[in-house]
Design a protein around this motif. Sequence first.
Motif, mmCIF file in Angstrom:
data_model
loop_
_atom_site.group_PDB
_atom_site.id
_atom_site.type_symbol
_atom_site.label_atom_id
_atom_site.label_comp_id
_atom_site.label_asym_id
_atom_site.label_seq_id
_atom_site.Cartn_x
_atom_site.Cartn_y
_atom_site.Cartn_z
ATOM 1 N N ILE A 25 0.834 -1.205 0.000
ATOM 2 C CA ILE A 25 0.000 0.000 0.000
ATOM 3 C C ILE A 25 0.864 1.248 0.000
ATOM 4 C CG2 ILE A 25 -1.679 1.332 1.349
ATOM 5 C CD1 ILE A 25 -2.821 -1.330 2.334
ATOM 6 N N ILE A 26 1.924 1.248 0.818
ATOM 7 C CA ILE A 26 2.814 2.409 0.870
ATOM 8 C C ILE A 26 3.528 2.586 -0.464
ATOM 9 C CG2 ILE A 26 4.887 3.349 1.959
ATOM 10 C CD1 ILE A 26 3.988 1.965 4.554
ATOM 11 N N GLY A 27 4.043 1.482 -1.008
ATOM 12 C CA GLY A 27 4.733 1.578 -2.301
ATOM 13 C C GLY A 27 3.817 2.039 -3.409
ATOM 14 N N PHE A 28 2.605 1.485 -3.454
ATOM 15 C CA PHE A 28 1.638 1.885 -4.478
ATOM 16 C C PHE A 28 1.280 3.362 -4.338
ATOM 17 C CE2 PHE A 28 -2.756 2.581 -5.795
ATOM 18 C CZ PHE A 28 -2.738 2.106 -7.097
ATOM 19 N N SER A 29 1.081 3.819 -3.120
ATOM 20 C CA SER A 29 0.682 5.218 -2.900
ATOM 21 C C SER A 29 1.802 6.184 -3.263
ATOM 22 C CB SER A 29 0.267 5.418 -1.438
ATOM 23 O OG SER A 29 -0.797 4.559 -1.083
ATOM 24 N N ALA A 33 0.250 6.075 -7.179
ATOM 25 C CA ALA A 33 -0.958 6.888 -6.993
ATOM 26 C C ALA A 33 -0.625 8.378 -6.898
ATOM 27 C CB ALA A 33 -1.716 6.427 -5.750
ATOM 28 N N TYR A 34 0.316 8.724 -6.025
ATOM 29 C CA TYR A 34 0.667 10.146 -5.866
ATOM 30 C C TYR A 34 1.241 10.753 -7.148
ATOM 31 C CZ TYR A 34 3.119 14.357 -4.386
ATOM 32 O OH TYR A 34 3.590 15.637 -4.300
ATOM 33 N N PRO A 35 2.204 10.096 -7.830
ATOM 34 C CA PRO A 35 2.676 10.668 -9.102
ATOM 35 C C PRO A 35 1.578 10.799 -10.148
ATOM 36 C CG PRO A 35 4.228 9.039 -8.315
ATOM 37 C CD PRO A 35 3.020 8.927 -7.437
ATOM 38 N N LEU A 36 0.667 9.824 -10.207
ATOM 39 C CA LEU A 36 -0.406 9.895 -11.198
ATOM 40 C C LEU A 36 -1.338 11.064 -10.899
ATOM 41 C CD1 LEU A 36 -1.861 8.722 -13.648
ATOM 42 C CD2 LEU A 36 -3.064 7.160 -12.095
ATOM 43 N N VAL A 37 -1.742 11.212 -9.653
ATOM 44 C CA VAL A 37 -2.621 12.323 -9.283
ATOM 45 C C VAL A 37 -1.917 13.659 -9.519
ATOM 46 C CG1 VAL A 37 -3.822 13.433 -7.356
ATOM 47 C CG2 VAL A 37 -3.931 10.951 -7.629
ATOM 48 N N SER A 38 -0.633 13.741 -9.191
ATOM 49 C CA SER A 38 0.121 14.984 -9.415
ATOM 50 C C SER A 38 0.220 15.304 -10.903
ATOM 51 C CB SER A 38 1.524 14.856 -8.811
ATOM 52 O OG SER A 38 1.462 14.654 -7.427
ATOM 53 N N THR A 39 0.412 14.276 -11.729
ATOM 54 C CA THR A 39 0.491 14.507 -13.173
ATOM 55 C C THR A 39 -0.821 15.053 -13.712
ATOM 56 O OG1 THR A 39 2.089 12.698 -13.373
ATOM 57 C CG2 THR A 39 1.019 13.419 -15.384
ATOM 58 N N VAL A 40 -1.933 14.481 -13.260
ATOM 59 C CA VAL A 40 -3.242 14.990 -13.675
ATOM 60 C C VAL A 40 -3.421 16.436 -13.209
ATOM 61 C CG1 VAL A 40 -5.736 14.699 -13.422
ATOM 62 C CG2 VAL A 40 -4.269 12.684 -13.695
ATOM 63 N N TYR A 41 -3.022 16.708 -11.987
ATOM 64 C CA TYR A 41 -3.157 18.071 -11.437
ATOM 65 C C TYR A 41 -2.349 19.083 -12.252
ATOM 66 C CZ TYR A 41 -2.287 21.979 -8.239
ATOM 67 O OH TYR A 41 -2.147 23.232 -7.681
#
Length: 314
Positions: A25-29, A33-41
Amino acid sequence: MATHTLRAKRRNSALRTAAFLSPWIIGFSVFFAYPLVSTVYFSFMKYDGFGVPEFRGLDNWTYVFQDYPMFWPALRNTFWLVLVMVACRVVFGLGVGLLITKIKTGAGVFRTLFYLPYLAPPVAATLAFVFLLNPGTGPVNTVLEDLGLPAPGWFTDADWSKPALTMLAVWGVGDLMVIFMASLLDVPKEQYEAAELDGASPWQRFRFVTLPNISPIVLFAVVTGVIQTMQYYTQPLVAGKVASGIIGGSGQAFEPGYPEKSTLTLPQLVYNLGFQRFDYGAACVVALVLFALSMAFTALLMRRRGGLISAGER
């Protein structure tokens, strides 16, 4: 009381499960997950990496799809490499694997010779191929001219640059060769013997016995090949840079894609926009397009994973 005890057991079980899953979960986040959300942002922001992000709506998307002249050539080149390069690597890797499994003497030597090119560093291998395929002084064109055959421009010709990159990729096909060899040696010999007793030809044995048995490995090779090709960056950049005569030094500006944008790929655009032009918003748009295409190709291949077996059954 019994209900309370049952709830406590379920809660403890859920906590234990979460504890065991916490590394994933930590690795995925953190790494997905965090890089993907940041890229969209950032794809909706004007941001140069230094100032405060400024909301721009769909301006970055409009710029990339309509006003950025390098996007569509890069997209076409990426599709070409996915279709041609991946197919050539899979076919050649399977062919070499089949050949080595049939060799009775010296198989280890041939296996080593075919695997060694895969160990070559990408930059060094690309430099060697640019030298070998130099249209003026390269030994390949010298031999072709001596034989009276046409001598292509290779990395200096827009029509031949992608075939040259494909040759480079096929040359380093040792990884697929090893995977296919392992799968071919795992095919039950009893099925080959039964096919021979039924009078099956070598092609029929390959189609109806070998191919259905190794179809999961073929799918794995194609899916991983597509993902790797969608991230294809180092070899086309180095080849274009060296073939254009720009090999380094301060103050030298280089637009990727030489010659005539024929070696341009989507990962190069991400670097060009983000780290050369400092337009992080547009770079994030290209990164999202690359991610969406990779997911679409993978999903399509996974849906068609039974095609090889069905073809063999027919």
